[in-house]
Write an enzyme that holds these catalytic residues in place. Structure first.
Site, short mmCIF file in Angstrom:
data_model
loop_
_atom_site.label_atom_id
_atom_site.label_comp_id
_atom_site.label_asym_id
_atom_site.label_seq_id
_atom_site.Cartn_x
_atom_site.Cartn_y
_atom_site.Cartn_z
CB THR A 137 0.49 -2.62 -3.75
OG1 THR A 137 1.30 -1.42 -3.61
CG2 THR A 137 -0.52 -2.96 -3.68
CG HIS A 179 -2.74 -3.23 1.13
ND1 HIS A 179 -3.24 -2.95 2.15
CD2 HIS A 179 -2.09 -2.18 0.01
CE1 HIS A 179 -2.50 -2.14 2.43
NE2 HIS A 179 -1.49 -1.61 1.72
CB CYS A 190 -3.31 12.48 -20.13
SG CYS A 190 -2.13 11.99 -19.06
CG ASP A 229 7.26 0.70 12.37
OD1 ASP A 229 7.24 1.35 11.31
OD2 ASP A 229 6.56 0.41 13.03
CG LEU A 246 4.98 6.05 -0.71
CD1 LEU A 246 5.29 6.59 -2.29
CD2 LEU A 246 6.46 5.74 -0.38
CB SER A 247 1.52 6.48 4.34
OG SER A 247 0.81 7.75 4.65
#
Length: 346
Positions: free
Chosen positions: A44, A47, A100, A199, A266-267
């Protein structure tokens, strides 16, 4: 605590980041201030650093980013009773609302109002970070600071692998970034009969082998569906852990899973992915799970126990350490895929 600290700041809406001197965060009555001992770079963070489409739509520079860390509590708010000054901690990085429908039924990890440390709030690529006390996880005093800093992403791996039955199953892990590599170790520890790592990066595939993969497949050099067909006697794998986010790899995952199998995702694909729902999900009776964060705090307990028992050793996956000032070296390695986990130390 007053004063300045060095911190890695996402300084503009573009590529890169800057090391700056910023104010030490001031804590609220329910918060603590932590002196960061180690902080690791997440996908993350990459990114955000590279300023891709997702980060452009999500984060608002300038701010301190980073969310994986370990450190020492140095100041506590007036209403904090769960931790003390001197405690060695890591943190659950999802700040949840508690009110919530999901939170009220104990599903805090899918709180509809979640805020993420270092994405939506100030992060830990710094000398100090302020966090709600309820988000802290106490670590054993003798745990290495780098190991303690990767428990949060290890929690992603644990949540993905253990979202269904794993013991005695054949497991394919697609995508061997650091979380995928840890998922290999978790699957092995959970008693998977085969752990197949896929991979395009030989460096990371070799790390997956060190973490316990029984077979590694470079999907650029051989047909993964043919290899898995041979490994499973034509039946396919029982469990697919999708960590790559690549449309081709994701499609292969649904084709390699056996009838009645499980695909845990998860990706985070950056664009919509086209899947043959009829043939690869419905007719096969496949269970598909979206995995986000960690179950709070069930997953943290599992992570802690797996590390304490020695059943999972993350040391092979932590490949590089740099001082915070050399952050560019760490991010460069992450972008090129020439590393496992990179740890920065303020």
């Amino acid at each position: 605590m007053n004063g300045k600290m060095k911190a890695l700041v996402k300084h503009h809406r573009g590529f890169g980041a800057e090391l700056r001197m910023v104010d030490i965060p001031q804590i609220q009555e329910d918060e603590v201030l932590i002196k960061v001992k180690a902080t690791s770079i997440c996908g993350t963070d990459v990114h955000i650093y590279t300023w891709d489409e997702w980060s452009q739509s999500r984060v608002n520079p300038p701010y301190v980013f980073g969310h994986e860390f370990s450190g020492e509590v140095v100041e506590i708010g007036s209403k904090v009773t769960s931790v003390e000054i001197g405690d060695f901690v890591s943190a659950e990085t999802h700040i949840v609302c508690g009110s919530c429908p999901q939170c009220l039924t104990g599903q805090y990890h899918i709180c509809k109002n979640t805020k993420i440390i270092g994405v939506d709030t100030g992060g830990c690529f710094a000398e100090y970070v302020a966090l709600p006390a309820v988000n802290l996880w106490k670590n054993p005093k003798d745990m290495p600071v780098d190991t303690a800093s990767v428990q949060e992403p290890m929690g992603n791996a644990v949540h993905t692998v253990l979202a269904g039955e794993t013991a005695g199953k054949t497991v394919a892990v697609i995508g061997c970034g650091p979380i995928g590599i840890m998922a290999v170790g978790v699957a092995k520890a959970a008693g998977a009969s085969q752990v197949i790592a896929l991979d395009l990066n030989d460096y990371r595939l070799n790390l997956a082998k060190e973490m316990g993969a029984t077979t590694i497949i470079n999907s650029a050099k051989e047909n993964p569906l043919e290899v898995i067909d041979a490994l499973t006697g034509g039946n396919g794998v029982d469990v697919v852990c999708e960590m790559s986010g690549h449309p081709i790899a994701m499609n292969q995952g649904f084709k390699m899973v056996t009838n009645g199998g499980r695909v845990s995702i998860l990706s985070l694909p950056v664009r919509p992915v086209e899947i043959d729902v009829t043939n690869d999900i419905v007719f096969k009776g496949v269970t598909v799970q979206g995995i986000t964060g960690r179950q709070m705090f069930k997953t943290w307990q599992q992570v802690s126990n797996l590390l304490a028992s020695g059943q999972v050793d993350v040391k092979p996956m932590i490949t590089h350490h740099f001082p915070l000032e050399e952050f560019e070296k760490g991010f460069d390695l992450m972008i090129k895929g020439e590393c496992g986990k990179v740890v920065l130390q303020p």
